[in-house]
Design a protein around this motif. Structure first.
Motif, short mmCIF file in Angstrom:
data_model
loop_
_atom_site.label_atom_id
_atom_site.label_comp_id
_atom_site.label_asym_id
_atom_site.label_seq_id
_atom_site.Cartn_x
_atom_site.Cartn_y
_atom_site.Cartn_z
N THR A 60 0.83 -1.22 0.00
CA THR A 60 0.00 0.00 0.00
C THR A 60 0.85 1.26 0.00
N ASN A 61 2.09 1.17 0.47
CA ASN A 61 2.97 2.34 0.40
C ASN A 61 3.31 2.72 -1.04
N LEU A 62 3.03 1.84 -1.99
CA LEU A 62 3.30 2.13 -3.39
C LEU A 62 2.27 3.07 -4.01
N VAL A 63 1.11 3.21 -3.39
CA VAL A 63 -0.02 3.87 -4.06
C VAL A 63 0.31 5.31 -4.44
N THR A 64 0.88 6.07 -3.51
CA THR A 64 1.18 7.48 -3.81
C THR A 64 2.17 7.59 -4.96
N GLY A 65 3.22 6.79 -4.93
CA GLY A 65 4.19 6.83 -6.01
C GLY A 65 3.58 6.42 -7.34
N ALA A 66 2.69 5.42 -7.31
CA ALA A 66 2.03 4.98 -8.54
C ALA A 66 1.16 6.09 -9.11
N ALA A 67 0.42 6.78 -8.25
CA ALA A 67 -0.41 7.89 -8.72
C ALA A 67 0.45 8.97 -9.36
N LEU A 68 1.57 9.28 -8.74
CA LEU A 68 2.46 10.29 -9.29
C LEU A 68 2.95 9.88 -10.68
N ALA A 69 3.36 8.63 -10.83
CA ALA A 69 3.87 8.15 -12.11
C ALA A 69 2.80 8.23 -13.19
N THR A 70 1.61 7.77 -12.87
CA THR A 70 0.54 7.72 -13.87
C THR A 70 0.08 9.12 -14.25
N ILE A 71 -0.08 10.01 -13.29
CA ILE A 71 -0.49 11.38 -13.59
C ILE A 71 0.52 12.06 -14.50
N ASN A 72 1.79 11.80 -14.29
CA ASN A 72 2.84 12.43 -15.08
C ASN A 72 3.22 11.65 -16.33
#
Length: 633
Positions: free
Chosen positions: A97-109
């Motif tokens: 679950t700690n991956l979620v923020t980083g994943a959102a950042l990657a996908t948005i960008n």
């Protein structure tokens, strides 16, 4: 008969990833350059063992925080032009679950990263296992399903043979310039260690061509007509210019047409700051030059931009009554925004085609328009000089003066990384970008904590570059842990740590919206219960030193100059710590040149909120929806 090799799922995946390549413009790159990992019971015996088994073909980096590992991979991917990235492996539960923020950042960008979280047993031999989320209504749900909405592709590998089509789909998405973002392959811990007879063809080298589609002839002809008919066109360069490596094509387009070029946070640096057609950042954090051009533009040419609310000033910036939009974008979704005329193509291909067509027609904007934005740009540069200037070298610097000192020391080889706080606004307005990849602002997600791990990723991708993480105290406290990784691996990043005792950006916004800076200062509680007492006695420099980083403290402008110069030449991870003073009207950054919509309380008794609401309603009244399409001539 097909030859096979018996390996575990994890071993097969590592071997497969080591054989994937990208190619663009005839140049080949390894797609997955390394794997980051923090191990727990959900991946230690699977992916962990596979990385030991195949350490000769898959480099490994040890992280301290799962979110930070994704940020490092994203930094690497951006510096690599999206042609190479890293994988990230975690255990089940909080690691995943700690991956979620980083994943959102990657996908948005639109930046590729491969996530390999461990998952609960596919065979369900015993439920619940350690860290398992029990979902009474669905037996096939785990915490990894949190990654579905922030991933461009998601699959859970519940049988060994299912890896083959899923791995190929994952590579397709990672290398697709339209679809790319976070890709998640959830790996149940029992399946990771399960053996299967894999066809040898699965491990053969594959090269994924990153395409450069050209424009449709009809759309191109319409675009040329629209530009030729415009008297005050403005080009808005977004991150797609960098992703396409279209900077030279943009410079040629601007030189031929003399159309001014403004930039979003992601697009800044598309032109060098001293290019005659560069007019700086656009939108809420933009320059007065670019924003005034935006208000009077009759045609806005968006190249590789998503038109976020910061760029459009929440729908209030493009104010010309007959303004039209021409959107050159590889993604149709973005190409049709603001009811614009779409030109669906790779940024470099599209700009090259536009330049050739307009040059054939000898198109140029009028001389008076060129003189207007050139003079405005000169006036803005004088304002930048005033912000940067430090008349008293023996006093604490303001934040703009910190940037001014750094500006005098760097050259085009330096990379500046930032993501959140008050620094993005100052940088977008003031920073003089010298090369296409010097300005590295993550503002799609504006994620506190991005800067230090991203700097590591950038440095790994470009070890010859000097890489600076510009970090405020709030961001530093979110995620300083990867300093340990930089020290461990000898990654000589430079951290410029600015202490201003709180959330400076949100504090200012709070004051503007009638919330009176509530909960934004790092101070002791006062007798009345508010956080208005003395600043907290937190020594962030000592903290950085305790994590193994060399730290240089600067108390004055003169100290800062010496410390930054020393840090720039350092070949070990080095931090420069400086406490800033409140900016005054002379040396402080220019105020926002355009509005940003943050709703203010509609009913309130406190005078600050009442006044803020009145101002908010005046701004809202100027917002418009751009719905008139540009019809064919």
């Amino acid at each position: 008969m097909t030859s096979t090799t018996r390996l575990t799922v994890a071993q097969a995946l590592v071997r497969f990833l080591s054989a994937q390549y990208t190619e663009r413009d005839g140049t080949r790159h390894r797609l997955i350059g390394a794997t980051w990992g923090i191990f727990g019971h959900g991946n230690v015996a699977g992916i962990g063992q596979a990385l030991v088994e195949y350490g000769d073909v898959m480099p490994y980096h040890q992280g301290r925080n799962e979110q930070a590992m994704v940020h490092a991979a994203v930094g690497y991917a951006r510096q690599s032009g999206r042609l190479s990235t890293h994988a990230v492996t975690t255990s089940i539960g909080p690691g995943a679950t700690n991956l979620v923020t980083g994943a959102a950042l990657a996908t948005i960008n639109h930046l590729p990263v491969l996530l390999l979280p461990g998952d609960v047993f596919a065979a369900h031999p015993s439920d619940p296992v350690l860290q398992q989320l029990e979902v009474p209504y669905a037996g096939d749900v785990s915490v990894n399903d949190c990654l579905r909405p922030v991933s461009r592709y998601f699959d859970r590998i519940t049988r060994p043979e299912a890896l083959i089509p899923s791995a190929l789909q994952a590579m397709r998405v990672l290398t697709d310039p339209v679809e790319t973002g976070a890709v998640t392959l959830a790996l149940p811990q029992d399946v990771q260690a399960e053996a299967y007879d894999w066809p040898e063809e699965f491990f053969a080298e594959r090269t994924w061509v990153v395409r450069r589609p050209g424009a449709d002839p009809t759309e191109l002809a319409e675009a040329v007509r629209a530009i030729r008919g415009a008297r005050r066109p403005l080009l808005v360069a977004g991150g797609g210019v960098h992703h396409s490596r279209a900077e030279e094509a943009l410079a040629e387009f601007a030189a031929v047409t003399r159309i001014p070029v403004a930039s979003t946070q992601a697009g800044k640096g598309s032109l060098r700051f001293d290019h005659p057609q560069d007019v700086g950042g656009v939108g809420h954090t933009g320059t007065a030059t670019a924003d005034e051009l935006a208000r009077t533009a009759d045609l806005v040419i968006g190249v590789g931009t998503r038109y976020t609310d910061f760029t459009t000033a929440s729908g209030t910036l493009f104010a010309h009554p007959d303004v039209r939009f021409l959107n050159l974008n590889i993604a149709p979704y973005d190409g049709h925004k603001l009811a614009g005329m779409p030109l669906i193509a790779d940024a470099r291909s599209g700009l090259t085609e536009l330049t050739a067509a307009l040059d054939m027609h000898a198109y140029r904007v009028g001389a008076s328009y060129v003189a207007e934005y050139t003079e405005d740009k000169e006036r803005w540069e004088q304002r930048v000089d005033a912000c940067y200037e430090a008349d008293e070298p023996d006093v604490r610097p303001t934040q703009p003066q910190v940037l001014g000192v750094l500006d005098t020391l760097v050259d085009e080889s330096d990379v500046i990384i930032n993501a959140a706080g008050s620094l993005p606004g100052d940088l977008h307005k003031l920073w003089r970008a010298r090369s296409r990849d010097q300005y590295h602002l993550e503002y799609g997600y504006s994620c506190m904590g991005y800067e230090i791990p991203a700097a590591i990723g950038v440095k790994l991708a470009a070890p010859e570059r000097r890489v600076w993480a510009l970090v405020g105290d709030g961001t530093y406290l979110m995620m300083p842990t990867e300093i340990v990784t930089a020290v461990q691996e000898g990654v000589a990043i430079k951290v410029l740590l600015v202490q201003n005792h709180g959330y400076a950006s949100i504090g200012g916004l709070s004051e503007e919206t009638g919330a009176e800076r509530f909960g934004t200062a790092y101070r002791h509680r006062a007798a009345d219960g508010t956080f208005t007492g003395a600043p907290l006695p937190v020594d962030l420099a000592a903290n950085a030193a305790s994590l193994g980083m060399r730290v240089l403290r600067a108390k004055t402008v003169s100290d800062l100059r010496e410390a930054l110069a020393e840090a720039r030449d350092a070949d070990t991870p080095t931090c420069v710590y400086v406490e800033t003073q409140t900016a005054d009207t002379v040396s402080g950054p220019p105020p926002a040149q355009a509005w940003w919509d943050v709703p203010v309380a509609e009913t309130a008794t406190r005078p600050s909120a009442v006044k803020a609401r009145e101002l908010y309603e005046r701004h809202v009244s100027t917002r418009r929806r751009h719905l008139r399409r540009s019809n064919r001539s």
